[in-house]
Design an enzyme around this catalytic site. Structure first.
Site, PDB file in Angstrom:
ATOM      1  N   ASP A  84      83.854 124.841 -77.154  1.00 44.23           N
ATOM      2  CA  ASP A  84      83.320 125.443 -78.378  1.00 44.23           C
ATOM      3  C   ASP A  84      82.707 124.385 -79.286  1.00 44.23           C
ATOM      4  O   ASP A  84      81.744 124.663 -79.999  1.00 44.23           O
ATOM      5  CB  ASP A  84      84.433 126.207 -79.109  1.00 44.23           C
ATOM      6  N   GLY A  97      87.693 131.686 -75.863  1.00 46.54           N
ATOM      7  CA  GLY A  97      87.933 132.762 -74.909  1.00 46.54           C
ATOM      8  C   GLY A  97      89.401 133.032 -74.642  1.00 46.54           C
ATOM      9  O   GLY A  97      89.747 133.802 -73.739  1.00 46.54           O
ATOM     10  N   GLU A 103      93.635 126.275 -69.403  1.00 48.84           N
ATOM     11  CA  GLU A 103      92.608 125.238 -69.321  1.00 48.84           C
ATOM     12  C   GLU A 103      93.223 123.854 -69.482  1.00 48.84           C
ATOM     13  O   GLU A 103      92.874 122.906 -68.769  1.00 48.84           O
ATOM     14  CB  GLU A 103      91.540 125.479 -70.389  1.00 48.84           C
TER      15      GLU A 103
END
Length: 220
Positions: A84, A97, A103
Site C-alpha cells: 500500500d 486487503g 503475508e
C-alpha cells in the site's frame, strides 16, 4: 496510462523473478491478481506455491498451480507481493486487503522479497495510508485505546473478518518516521495479531511501474 495498465506492466515484469523448479511465495491484492493472471496467460511454469490468502489460493489453482501448505515446505527463494506504501528505505505498509498476517509469515520464510507496485505507492514517509492492525476481537477496545495513546486514530474496518477469523483496525493520522520501532511497539500490544508495517523484514527489490516503463530499486 491508467493505474490498471501500470499494474499489468509491473505484473508482467515480475514474471522474470519466478524461480525455476522451486516454491514461489505469492501475496495478495489487485496487482498480485494481475501477476497470477500473467502466469497463466504466458504459461510460466511454477513448480509449487505458498499463498497468503484464500483468494490467492483460488486464483493460483484456477491456472493449474499446485498450492502447498507452508508447514510442509522449507524456507524458499522468492516471495512476490504488492504494498500500500513503500518508503525509500524499503519499509512498507501492507494489509489493505486484510491479509497482512499471512503475508508476514510468508515473507519471514523467503530468502528474497520482491515488491511489485505502481509509482503511486512510493512515498517519502509512511502513514498517509491508514495502518492496518489485525486484532483478536475481544481485545478491540483495549488495543484501540493503546493505539490512541501512540497518537493514532484507530477505526474498525467494517464488514471485515480476516482469513484468520480476526478483525482489522485501520489507524489514521500517523506519520511513521521510525517504522521498525513502531512495528515492534504495536506488535507487543496484547491482542494484536500483527501490524501491517513491514520494516523488520521489508522488500529486497521494488519493481514499480511508470509511464516510461518498470523501474527497479535494490538494496545496496
Amino acid at each position: 496510462m491508467t493505474q490498471d495498465e501500470l499494474k499489468v506492466m509491473v505484473a508482467k515484469a515480475a514474471l522474470d523473478y519466478i524461480p525455476a523448479g522451486s516454491v514461489l511465495g505469492v501475496g495478495s491484492g489487485s496487482t498480485v491478481m494481475k501477476f497470477i493472471a500473467q502466469i497463466g496467460i504466458n504459461k510460466v511454469p511454477v513448480a509449487a506455491a505458498v499463498s497468503s490468502s484464500n483468494k490467492t489460493t483460488e486464483a493460483l489453482k484456477s491456472i493449474g498451480v499446485n498450492v502447498v501448505d507452508p508447514n510442509e515446505t522449507q524456507p524458499y527463494d522468492v516471495y512476490i507481493d504488492g504494498a500500500d506504501e513503500v518508503d525509500p528505505n524499503f519499509n512498507m505498509i501492507k494489509g489493505g486487503g486484510a491479509c497482512l498476517t499471512r503475508e508476514k509469515i510468508l515473507t519471514s520464510m523467503a530468502k528474497k522479497f520482491i515488491c511489485i507496485v505502481d509509482k503511486s505507492k512510493l512515498v517519502d514517509t509512511l502513514g498517509k495510508f491508514p495502518l492496518p492492525v489485525e486484532i483478536i476481537p475481544m481485545a478491540r477496545e483495549q488495543v484501540a485505546r493503546t493505539l490512541r495513546a501512540l497518537g493514532g486514530d484507530p477505526v474498525l474496518r467494517k464488514d471485515c473478518i480476516t482469513d484468520n477469523g480476526c478483525e482489522i483496525l485501520d489507524v489514521h493520522g500517523l506519520k511513521i518516521t521510525d517504522p521498525l520501532a513502531l512495528e515492534q511497539k504495536i506488535n507487543q500490544i496484547p491482542g494484536v495479531v500483527t501490524v501491517g508495517l513491514f520494516a523488520a523484514k521489508g522488500a529486497d527489490i521494488v519493481l514499480y511501474a511508470t509511464e516510461e516503463g518498470v523501474k527497479v530499486l535494490k538494496r545496496s
